[in-house]
Design an enzyme around this catalytic site. Structure first.
Site, short mmCIF file in Angstrom:
data_model
loop_
_atom_site.label_atom_id
_atom_site.label_comp_id
_atom_site.label_asym_id
_atom_site.label_seq_id
_atom_site.Cartn_x
_atom_site.Cartn_y
_atom_site.Cartn_z
N ASN A 381 0.82 -1.19 0.00
CA ASN A 381 0.00 0.00 0.00
C ASN A 381 0.87 1.25 0.00
O ASN A 381 0.99 1.94 -1.01
CB ASN A 381 -0.94 -0.03 1.23
CG ASN A 381 -1.98 1.07 1.18
OD1 ASN A 381 -1.86 2.03 0.44
ND2 ASN A 381 -3.02 0.92 1.98
N ASP A 382 1.54 1.50 1.10
CA ASP A 382 2.31 2.74 1.20
C ASP A 382 3.45 2.81 0.19
O ASP A 382 3.77 3.89 -0.30
CB ASP A 382 2.86 2.88 2.63
CG ASP A 382 1.73 2.92 3.65
OD1 ASP A 382 0.68 3.50 3.33
OD2 ASP A 382 1.88 2.34 4.74
N VAL A 383 4.06 1.66 -0.15
CA VAL A 383 5.23 1.68 -1.04
C VAL A 383 4.84 1.91 -2.50
O VAL A 383 5.72 2.05 -3.35
CB VAL A 383 6.08 0.40 -0.92
CG1 VAL A 383 6.63 0.26 0.48
CG2 VAL A 383 5.30 -0.83 -1.32
N ALA A 422 0.68 2.61 7.59
CA ALA A 422 0.95 3.97 8.05
C ALA A 422 -0.35 4.74 8.25
O ALA A 422 -0.34 5.86 8.74
CB ALA A 422 1.83 4.69 7.03
#
Lengths: 454, 95
Positions: A381-383, A422
């Site tokens: 997701n965040d990456v 996050a």
């Protein structure tokens, strides 16, 4: 020949083997031999140490080694590859407590200089911090403890007070070695510091923490080496310390954050409320996804921690083979902080027999992303969050990400619309070329596999 | 002077370590970490002397516990690293 001379010459041989072993770890084809050389070095160091004339009884040594070897071997054989981060954290902790105990035991030497007392204090301190810090990290990684940062009011005051107390305690320990109170206080403070240092750090930052604790375990061994005047401990400990520092640095860069930022503050709240994510989520069934994949000539798979949780790596490999036999080129794009420790995804895919030359690092996959027909995001997701590029108000703004949104089509395999570790919204899900395939990642991929087989 | 000489070794080893580790590719970072972890079990060497030298009951107990913990680190670390590295295969060199 003099035993001390023999021991020290053997330590030199061991140091050479440790160094050469680490050098061989630089390439996947030689890494296994490198690890074996390093193990031989350890064996040599241990065997010659047993010749030390101050050792009068071997019975307790044998007991300790038998217990340790049995536990270590059992854990190493039975651990799941997805649980590697927890295991490394736990082993780190054991290294730390061992250094603490060695430092403590060194107090029984008949004469102790001020310098030696200081290094004993350091080995107790670093060993204790490594021990409890690693245990907390283990708890967070194995989800025995909540992964969320634990913050309380006055945390900084407490931490500062602790640091002051440690400095004072260190001074008293060195100047009044006959008072055991200072010893126990030092142990208690180091244990408290380890806990307090790791609880405010969130699950997404674990790759940094685990690298840092790795470094501490090496430095603890170094300090113990100073305490007992043993050079092989210093050389080996320094090598480990350096490796942890290098990895910590790589992880911080990959998150575009300074080490201080990771250690002292969790991800901040979203600063800019005017940030608006527009567009709508377009779900897709695995059946329709199959038609798009069948027509694709190049596919990039971007795995994240969700792949580990769903144990989907074997299914992914199967899908890769089906795609390849259909004439599609498949590569993997690995973000440095995907997963819960450095290189976590690579190990999982290696477990599923994916050749390592198909695994591309972020800087290699990004330039070719525009030529990719389908980018499949599995549990990441965040990456892959384009907010890092586009939205200045986003807490992850500036973090290097894999630009999956540049691919012609993006499939996001996701359990639900919840945000990532996050806790940040991801505009990727709302892009025109993004299709969401909801459900368990492994189940979704298996459905795709069945479509291909029919 | 002994401490200075050991400090000298420490500084050189750290620089050497940074050079060596900087060359390890990202794909091997997990095995690198668990392998390095095993190396940090070198404390075992110090623990052996504490456990075997006759310096009082407390020292023997501390030493033996340290031997056990460090051995877990060493044996477990090397074995699990080997297990991981055995899985890394090249495309042609596979099965």
């Amino acid at each position: 020949m003099d035993t001390t001379l023999l021991v020290n010459l053997s330590y030199i041989v061991a140091a050479i083997l440790f160094i050469y072993g680490l050098k061989l770890l630089g390439h996947p084809s030689t890494a296994r031999n490198g690890n074996k050389l390093s193990a031989i070095a350890m064996f040599i160091a241990v065997v010659v140490t047993l010749l030390d004339q101050s050792i009068v009884s071997y019975s307790w040594i044998v007991v300790g080694i038998l217990i340790g070897a049995a536990v270590g071997a059992f854990a190493a054989r039975t651990i799941e590859m997805t649980s590697m981060p927890e295991m490394v954290a736990l082993f780190n902790g054991f290294g730390g407590i061992a250094s603490l105990l060695v430092g403590w035991a060194a107090l029984s030497e008949p004469t102790l200089s001020g310098v030696t007392l200081f290094t004993i204090f350091l080995s107790i301190l670093i060993g204790g911090v490594t021990f409890t810090g690693s245990l907390v990290a283990w708890g967070k990684l194995s989800e025995t403890l909540a992964g969320k940062p634990i913050l309380f009011t006055g945390q900084r005051v407490v931490n500062s007070g602790l640091m002051v107390a440690i400095v004072i305690c260190g001074f008293l320990f060195v100047t009044q070695p006959e008072t055991t109170t200072w010893l126990y206080l030092a142990i208690a403070l180091s244990i408290a510091l380890g806990i307090l240092a790791v609880i405010p750090i969130g699950g997404a930052d674990m790759p940094v923490v685990i690298s840092l604790l790795n470094s501490y375990s090496g430095l603890a061994a170094c300090a113990a080496g100073f305490a007992i005047n043993n050079n092989i401990l210093i050389v080996a400990g320094a090598l480990v310390g350096a490796s942890g520092i290098v990895l910590t640095n790589i992880m911080c860069k990959a998150m575009n954050r300074s080490l201080a930022n990771v250690l002292f503050s969790g991800f901040g709240a979203v600063k800019d409320d005017t940030m608006v994510i527009e567009g709508e989520v377009k779900p897709l069934s695995p059946g329709d996804a199959y038609y798009i994949l069948e027509a694709a000539s190049s596919v990039a798979v971007i795995p994240g921690y969700g792949m580990a949780v769903a144990q989907a790596q074997h299914a992914v490999k199967e899908l890769q083979e089906l795609l390849e036999s259909n004439g599609t080129e498949v590569v993997y794009g690995i973000h440095p902080v995907a997963g819960r420790m450095p290189g976590h995804m690579n190990v999982l895919l290696a477990e599923a027999d994916v050749p390592y030359d198909l695994l591309l690092e972020m800087d290699d996959i990004n330039p070719r992303m525009e030529t990719v027909d389908v980018a499949i995001v599995i549990g990441a997701n965040d990456v892959v969050n384009p907010a890092a590029r586009e939205m200045e108000g986003s807490p992850i703004y500036g973090m290097p990400v894999i630009n999956v949104d540049y691919a012609r089509t993006v499939f996001v395999l996701k359990r639900s619309m919840a945000s990532g570790f996050a806790g940040i919204d991801n505009p990727l899900f709302f892009k025109d070329n993004t299709r969401m395939i909801f459900g368990d990642a492994k189940e979704t991929i298996n459905q795709l596999i069945r479509e291909f087989s029919d | 002077m002994e401490a200075i000489y050991l400090l000298f070794i420490l500084v050189l080893s750290i620089f050497l370590g940074i050079e060596l580790i900087g060359k390890v590719p990202a794909t091997l970072h997990t095995p690198l970490m668990s392998g390095a972890n095993a190396i940090s079990g070198i404390t075992l060497v110090g623990a052996l002397v504490a456990s075997g030298a006759d310096r009082g009951e407390l020292t023997t107990i501390l030493g033996t516990a340290a031997v056990a913990f460090a051995t877990i680190n060493v044996v477990g670390g090397y074995m699990v690293t080997d297990r991981m590295l055995a899985m890394f295969k090249k495309k042609e060199g596979g099965k």
